[in-house]
Design an enzyme around this catalytic site. Structure first.
Site, PDB file in Angstrom:
ATOM      1  CG  ASP A   1      -1.414  -3.076   5.873  1.00  0.00           C
ATOM      2  OD1 ASP A   1      -0.188  -3.054   6.079  1.00  0.00           O
ATOM      3  OD2 ASP A   1      -1.931  -3.631   4.882  1.00  0.00           O
TER       4      ASP A   1
ATOM      5  CG  HIS B   1      -1.199   0.938   3.268  1.00  0.00           C
ATOM      6  ND1 HIS B   1      -0.829  -0.099   2.434  1.00  0.00           N
ATOM      7  CD2 HIS B   1      -2.430   0.598   3.745  1.00  0.00           C
ATOM      8  CE1 HIS B   1      -1.774  -1.012   2.418  1.00  0.00           C
ATOM      9  NE2 HIS B   1      -2.760  -0.610   3.187  1.00  0.00           N
TER      10      HIS B   1
ATOM     11  CG  HIS C   1      -6.363   1.690   1.180  1.00  0.00           C
ATOM     12  ND1 HIS C   1      -7.210   0.672   0.763  1.00  0.00           N
ATOM     13  CD2 HIS C   1      -5.444   1.108   1.991  1.00  0.00           C
ATOM     14  CE1 HIS C   1      -6.823  -0.477   1.311  1.00  0.00           C
ATOM     15  NE2 HIS C   1      -5.757  -0.240   2.057  1.00  0.00           N
TER      16      HIS C   1
ATOM     17  CE1 TYR D   1      -9.062  -2.266  -0.911  1.00  0.00           C
ATOM     18  CE2 TYR D   1      -7.859  -0.849  -2.441  1.00  0.00           C
ATOM     19  CZ  TYR D   1      -8.895  -1.049  -1.541  1.00  0.00           C
ATOM     20  OH  TYR D   1      -9.757  -0.014  -1.265  1.00  0.00           O
TER      21      TYR D   1
ATOM     22  CG  HIS E   1      -5.353  -5.026   8.856  1.00  0.00           C
ATOM     23  ND1 HIS E   1      -5.226  -6.379   8.604  1.00  0.00           N
ATOM     24  CD2 HIS E   1      -5.299  -4.399   7.653  1.00  0.00           C
ATOM     25  CE1 HIS E   1      -5.105  -6.562   7.287  1.00  0.00           C
ATOM     26  NE2 HIS E   1      -5.144  -5.385   6.701  1.00  0.00           N
TER      27      HIS E   1
END
Length: 264
Positions: free
Chosen positions: A70, A121, A125, A162, A217
């Site tokens: 991510d 993504h 966010h 999340y 990540h």
């Protein structure tokens, strides 16, 4: 001292009375528990059957797993990660926010040029289940347009920020042409515990198996340092590391209640 007949009769009546009361209480309790069990089972069944699920893992006999990163903050180690992946000759998936794409366009191009998946993504966010359907589309389309302009690539993979989702989000993502992707192995690299904790968490994870999707990540402090050991450890276990686009089924599949994607 023996009771007389006149004394025994009232005692028997009282005994019968309390026996009847106990039987009634027991019957009522049984009916209540039976109804409670039936209603609970029905609620669970409705919840299980009615909930749309993202892809947590893929049900496959092939010894393959997917690494995913991510990209929502930080960029110090992106090139290091790309160099490591090139060294081991493997491809992975990067899920990027719109802000990250806008801040690091050259890295988006480098990811594409290296043969890795480009994934969505979201733009900002956010907790997307809290958004309206139109706002969900805006969050997805904005990133899609930026990436397509930079790389001429139409993305088809989406990871909710999340890991937060509901039926509406998955349905809207599908309408926009996306497979919604979760993970079943979290490296916990975002906790910044160090290199060895990341390696041990991935390689000894109870859910690690054929078809697993591993979450990492690019902006976490120790990810680049841990990556070679993670790759080597997975390969020693016999896994081939592939991008998510090469792992999932694109059609003729169904989802199991545990988030496994199963080929029909």
């Amino acid at each position: 001292m023996l009771m007389s007949s006149s004394e025994r009769i009232p005692l028997m009546k009282r005994s019968i009375f309390w026996l009847v009361i106990l039987i009634m209480i027991a019957g009522a309790t049984y009916i209540y528990e039976k109804d409670l069990f039936s209603n609970g089972l029905e609620a669970i069944t409705v919840s299980t059957n009615g909930k749309k699920l993202p892809i947590y893992r893929v049900n496959t006999d092939k010894p393959m797993v997917a690494l995913s990163f991510d990209a929502a903050w930080g960029n110090e180690d992106t090139q290091k990660i790309l160099d490591i992946l090139k060294k081991y000759k493997i491809n992975v998936t990067f899920f990027m926010t719109g802000g990250w794409v806008e801040s690091y366009p050259d890295d988006v191009k480098a990811i594409k040029a290296s043969g890795h998946d480009l994934g969505n993504h979201s733009e900002h966010h956010k907790h997307m289940p809290q958004l309206s359907n139109s706002s969900i589309c805006d969050e997805l389309n904005s990133v899609t347009e930026k990436v397509e302009k930079l790389t001429n690539t139409k993305m088809c993979l989406f990871r909710p920020p999340y890991g937060d989702y509901n039926n509406a989000l998955i349905e809207q993502a599908k309408n926009c042409g996306y497979y919604t992707i979760q993970w079943d192995v979290d490296s916990l690299d975002w906790k910044n515990y160090g290199v060895e904790p990341i390696v041990n968490t991935v390689l000894n994870h109870k859910s690690l198996k054929n078809g697993s999707i591993i979450l990492m990540h690019n902006g976490a402090k120790y990810t680049a340092q841990a990556l070679p050991k993670v790759i080597e450890g997975l390969q020693e276990k016999g896994f081939q590391i592939v991008p998510i686009s090469k792992l999932i089924y694109k059609d003729n599949y169904h989802m199991e209640p545990d988030g496994s994607q199963v080929k029909d």
